[in-house]
Design a protein around this motif. Structure first.
Motif, PDB file in Angstrom:
ATOM      1  N   HIS A  15     -19.853  -1.137 -33.628  1.00 10.32           N
ATOM      2  CA  HIS A  15     -20.120  -1.495 -31.979  1.00 10.32           C
ATOM      3  C   HIS A  15     -21.086  -2.562 -31.916  1.00 10.32           C
ATOM      4  O   HIS A  15     -20.757  -3.370 -31.087  1.00 10.32           O
ATOM      5  CB  HIS A  15     -20.619  -0.139 -31.444  1.00 10.32           C
ATOM      6  CG  HIS A  15     -20.067   0.989 -31.379  1.00 10.32           C
ATOM      7  ND1 HIS A  15     -19.585   1.837 -32.563  1.00 10.32           N
ATOM      8  CD2 HIS A  15     -19.292   1.774 -30.248  1.00 10.32           C
ATOM      9  CE1 HIS A  15     -18.728   2.886 -32.002  1.00 10.32           C
ATOM     10  NE2 HIS A  15     -18.653   2.790 -30.900  1.00 10.32           N
ATOM     11  N   HIS A  16     -22.042  -2.611 -32.753  1.00 11.12           N
ATOM     12  CA  HIS A  16     -23.153  -3.632 -32.462  1.00 11.12           C
ATOM     13  C   HIS A  16     -22.891  -4.804 -32.789  1.00 11.12           C
ATOM     14  O   HIS A  16     -22.832  -5.954 -32.196  1.00 11.12           O
ATOM     15  CB  HIS A  16     -24.328  -3.276 -33.253  1.00 11.12           C
ATOM     16  CG  HIS A  16     -25.401  -4.389 -33.569  1.00 11.12           C
ATOM     17  ND1 HIS A  16     -26.645  -4.942 -32.585  1.00 11.12           N
ATOM     18  CD2 HIS A  16     -25.598  -5.313 -34.490  1.00 11.12           C
ATOM     19  CE1 HIS A  16     -27.088  -5.951 -33.015  1.00 11.12           C
ATOM     20  NE2 HIS A  16     -26.601  -6.148 -33.980  1.00 11.12           N
TER      21      HIS A  16
ATOM     22  N   GLU B 132     -21.918   3.142 -35.614  1.00  2.00           N
ATOM     23  CA  GLU B 132     -22.705   2.376 -34.524  1.00  2.00           C
ATOM     24  C   GLU B 132     -22.647   0.963 -34.741  1.00  2.00           C
ATOM     25  O   GLU B 132     -22.807   0.292 -33.824  1.00  2.00           O
ATOM     26  CB  GLU B 132     -24.081   3.174 -34.176  1.00  2.00           C
ATOM     27  CG  GLU B 132     -24.609   2.929 -32.959  1.00  2.00           C
ATOM     28  CD  GLU B 132     -25.863   3.740 -32.794  1.00  2.00           C
ATOM     29  OE1 GLU B 132     -25.885   5.050 -33.321  1.00  2.00           O
ATOM     30  OE2 GLU B 132     -26.463   3.452 -31.871  1.00  2.00           O
TER      31      GLU B 132
ATOM     32  N   ARG C 180     -21.989  -1.989 -28.149  1.00  4.90           N
ATOM     33  CA  ARG C 180     -23.318  -1.336 -28.087  1.00  4.90           C
ATOM     34  C   ARG C 180     -24.106  -2.293 -27.532  1.00  4.90           C
ATOM     35  O   ARG C 180     -24.297  -3.522 -27.988  1.00  4.90           O
ATOM     36  CB  ARG C 180     -23.622  -0.964 -29.617  1.00  4.90           C
ATOM     37  CG  ARG C 180     -25.226  -0.406 -29.429  1.00  4.90           C
ATOM     38  CD  ARG C 180     -25.417  -0.132 -30.942  1.00  4.90           C
ATOM     39  NE  ARG C 180     -26.696   0.827 -31.358  1.00  4.90           N
ATOM     40  CZ  ARG C 180     -27.913   0.295 -31.199  1.00  4.90           C
ATOM     41  NH1 ARG C 180     -28.196  -1.092 -30.592  1.00  4.90           N
ATOM     42  NH2 ARG C 180     -28.850   1.051 -31.435  1.00  4.90           N
ATOM     43  N   ILE C 181     -25.092  -2.035 -26.555  1.00  2.00           N
ATOM     44  CA  ILE C 181     -26.124  -2.958 -26.023  1.00  2.00           C
ATOM     45  C   ILE C 181     -27.367  -2.028 -25.817  1.00  2.00           C
ATOM     46  O   ILE C 181     -27.172  -0.594 -25.947  1.00  2.00           O
ATOM     47  CB  ILE C 181     -26.002  -3.230 -24.630  1.00  2.00           C
ATOM     48  CG1 ILE C 181     -25.392  -2.150 -23.532  1.00  2.00           C
ATOM     49  CG2 ILE C 181     -24.886  -4.507 -24.752  1.00  2.00           C
ATOM     50  CD1 ILE C 181     -25.380  -2.975 -22.052  1.00  2.00           C
ATOM     51  N   GLY C 182     -28.536  -2.262 -25.658  1.00  7.21           N
ATOM     52  CA  GLY C 182     -29.622  -1.678 -25.571  1.00  7.21           C
ATOM     53  C   GLY C 182     -30.458  -2.099 -24.351  1.00  7.21           C
ATOM     54  O   GLY C 182     -30.623  -3.638 -24.193  1.00  7.21           O
TER      55      GLY C 182
ATOM     56  N   ILE D  29     -29.676   3.009 -25.076  1.00  8.34           N
ATOM     57  CA  ILE D  29     -28.656   2.694 -25.952  1.00  8.34           C
ATOM     58  C   ILE D  29     -27.147   2.986 -25.000  1.00  8.34           C
ATOM     59  O   ILE D  29     -27.129   4.332 -24.922  1.00  8.34           O
ATOM     60  CB  ILE D  29     -28.722   3.075 -27.253  1.00  8.34           C
ATOM     61  CG1 ILE D  29     -29.827   2.798 -28.055  1.00  8.34           C
ATOM     62  CG2 ILE D  29     -27.320   2.455 -28.018  1.00  8.34           C
ATOM     63  CD1 ILE D  29     -30.117   1.665 -28.050  1.00  8.34           C
TER      64      ILE D  29
ATOM     65  N   ILE E 232     -29.466  -8.688 -27.715  1.00  7.28           N
ATOM     66  CA  ILE E 232     -28.546  -7.716 -26.990  1.00  7.28           C
ATOM     67  C   ILE E 232     -29.018  -6.250 -26.902  1.00  7.28           C
ATOM     68  O   ILE E 232     -28.481  -5.423 -26.366  1.00  7.28           O
ATOM     69  CB  ILE E 232     -27.111  -7.611 -27.608  1.00  7.28           C
ATOM     70  CG1 ILE E 232     -27.053  -7.041 -28.964  1.00  7.28           C
ATOM     71  CG2 ILE E 232     -26.389  -8.966 -27.422  1.00  7.28           C
ATOM     72  CD1 ILE E 232     -25.359  -6.784 -29.494  1.00  7.28           C
ATOM     73  N   SER E 233     -30.022  -6.075 -27.928  1.00 12.11           N
ATOM     74  CA  SER E 233     -30.444  -4.545 -27.992  1.00 12.11           C
ATOM     75  C   SER E 233     -31.808  -4.521 -29.160  1.00 12.11           C
ATOM     76  O   SER E 233     -32.278  -5.534 -29.296  1.00 12.11           O
ATOM     77  CB  SER E 233     -29.417  -3.589 -28.519  1.00 12.11           C
ATOM     78  OG  SER E 233     -29.456  -3.939 -29.825  1.00 12.11           O
ATOM     79  N   ASP E 234     -32.321  -3.196 -29.218  1.00 12.35           N
ATOM     80  CA  ASP E 234     -33.313  -3.019 -30.282  1.00 12.35           C
ATOM     81  C   ASP E 234     -32.886  -3.409 -31.696  1.00 12.35           C
ATOM     82  O   ASP E 234     -33.670  -3.854 -32.440  1.00 12.35           O
ATOM     83  CB  ASP E 234     -33.371  -1.639 -30.363  1.00 12.35           C
ATOM     84  CG  ASP E 234     -32.331  -0.626 -30.638  1.00 12.35           C
ATOM     85  OD1 ASP E 234     -31.484  -1.011 -30.110  1.00 12.35           O
ATOM     86  OD2 ASP E 234     -32.553   0.520 -30.938  1.00 12.35           O
ATOM     87  N   TRP E 235     -31.516  -3.579 -31.785  1.00  8.14           N
ATOM     88  CA  TRP E 235     -31.105  -4.176 -33.356  1.00  8.14           C
ATOM     89  C   TRP E 235     -30.997  -5.706 -33.140  1.00  8.14           C
ATOM     90  O   TRP E 235     -30.429  -6.324 -34.097  1.00  8.14           O
ATOM     91  CB  TRP E 235     -29.602  -3.451 -33.464  1.00  8.14           C
ATOM     92  CG  TRP E 235     -29.959  -2.216 -33.903  1.00  8.14           C
ATOM     93  CD1 TRP E 235     -30.957  -1.357 -34.081  1.00  8.14           C
ATOM     94  CD2 TRP E 235     -28.859  -1.152 -34.325  1.00  8.14           C
ATOM     95  NE1 TRP E 235     -30.677  -0.204 -34.569  1.00  8.14           N
ATOM     96  CE2 TRP E 235     -29.265  -0.013 -34.607  1.00  8.14           C
ATOM     97  CE3 TRP E 235     -27.312  -1.441 -34.304  1.00  8.14           C
ATOM     98  CZ2 TRP E 235     -28.707   1.282 -34.829  1.00  8.14           C
ATOM     99  CZ3 TRP E 235     -26.556  -0.122 -34.643  1.00  8.14           C
ATOM    100  CH2 TRP E 235     -27.243   1.117 -34.743  1.00  8.14           C
TER     101      TRP E 235
ATOM    102  N   TYR F 264     -35.712   1.615 -25.612  1.00  5.24           N
ATOM    103  CA  TYR F 264     -34.247   1.068 -25.113  1.00  5.24           C
ATOM    104  C   TYR F 264     -33.342   2.387 -24.864  1.00  5.24           C
ATOM    105  O   TYR F 264     -33.004   3.495 -25.287  1.00  5.24           O
ATOM    106  CB  TYR F 264     -33.595   0.524 -26.303  1.00  5.24           C
ATOM    107  CG  TYR F 264     -34.204  -1.094 -26.594  1.00  5.24           C
ATOM    108  CD1 TYR F 264     -33.511  -2.086 -25.969  1.00  5.24           C
ATOM    109  CD2 TYR F 264     -35.211  -1.220 -27.261  1.00  5.24           C
ATOM    110  CE1 TYR F 264     -34.141  -3.714 -26.253  1.00  5.24           C
ATOM    111  CE2 TYR F 264     -35.872  -2.363 -27.747  1.00  5.24           C
ATOM    112  CZ  TYR F 264     -35.269  -3.590 -27.183  1.00  5.24           C
ATOM    113  OH  TYR F 264     -35.736  -4.989 -27.290  1.00  5.24           O
TER     114      TYR F 264
ATOM    115  N   THR G  19     -20.422  -6.745 -30.190  1.00  8.33           N
ATOM    116  CA  THR G  19     -20.881  -7.205 -29.199  1.00  8.33           C
ATOM    117  C   THR G  19     -21.647  -8.558 -29.522  1.00  8.33           C
ATOM    118  O   THR G  19     -21.506  -9.597 -28.993  1.00  8.33           O
ATOM    119  CB  THR G  19     -21.904  -6.354 -28.355  1.00  8.33           C
ATOM    120  OG1 THR G  19     -21.320  -4.881 -28.355  1.00  8.33           O
ATOM    121  CG2 THR G  19     -22.412  -6.883 -27.077  1.00  8.33           C
TER     122      THR G  19
END
Lengths: 146, 146
Positions: free
Chosen positions: B111-112, B108, A6-8, A95, B142-145, A93, B115
């Motif tokens: 997934h995060h 989800e 998972r990337i954003g 996703i 890598i993302s909003d998280w 973002y 990565t």
């Protein structure tokens, strides 16, 4: 057995990311410079790397939302596996949920491919955010297996 | 369901990589600066990040070859899962095979984490190869998280 990621992607849109995974120009800017073939539904895209590569049949396309490929040629561990991209906008973002589905055994090569997919997804993120990805052969090396 | 990864660390040794995953100094130089606790067999190591963290019990140690942790506190999806590190020298590379085993659902968050583990493994590789890793809070987003 599946590889999940998972990337954003910031300040983008599902449409922009969809373009980067459904056009030869987009794919060759983040995955491998040696990308040829037909990216339309039912088409086959050939991705080539230094040691070999993969042929993917496009089996599902839903613009801005979903892309699915089936591996029709490549290393034996990959043949018959499928790759799923799900895209969705959340705030700032885009996703991307990524699945490489249907591995038969958790072989060492699956471990390698999982890490390498993460590196290429970061290349995709970088491409869409900055205009510059790191596709093969300019990709980030993770080991003796490249 | 397992998260799998593989990296190769150049000009190192299994002993050096083992040190980086079994000492507070090593762990805080590639995973999170906020690492405290007891890294010995049966000890509990507390890893803290901006939003929270994980407590890991050290359940197996074989110097230069194997490390296993069990997650005893943290996000509900992590509790009861285990982490396995296998190390081996092959030519110029120390190969680390990584497994985060026992996820119950492919949520989800899994997934995060897959990565994000790849990103931290690259930080470990960089630390051992160059002396400088990228642990939290200086880690690659890598993302909003995060």
């Amino acid at each position: 057995m599946d590889i999940l990621h998972r990337i954003g992607i910031e300040k983008s849109s599902p449409e922009k990311v969809y373009d980067a995974i459904t056009t030869l120009d987009g794919l060759s800017d983040w995955w491998t410079e040696k990308t040829v073939g037909d990216t339309g539904l039912g088409g086959v895209i050939a991705f080539r790397f230094i040691p070999g590569g993969f042929d993917m049949k496009v089996i599902e396309l839903d613009p801005g939302r979903l892309v699915r490929w089936e591996v029709v040629d490549g290393p034996p561990e990959w043949i018959g596996t499928t790759i799923r991209w799900e895209l969705e906008q959340r705030g700032d973002y885009t996703i991307a949920l990524f699945k490489h589905e249907g591995w038969r055994e958790p072989v060492e090569f699956m471990h390698h491919c999982s890490t390498k997919w993460a590196i290429y997804l970061m290349s995709l993120k970088q491409l869409v955010e900055t205009g510059e990805g790191a596709p093969s052969p300019r990709d980030v090396m993770i080991s003796d297996w490249h």
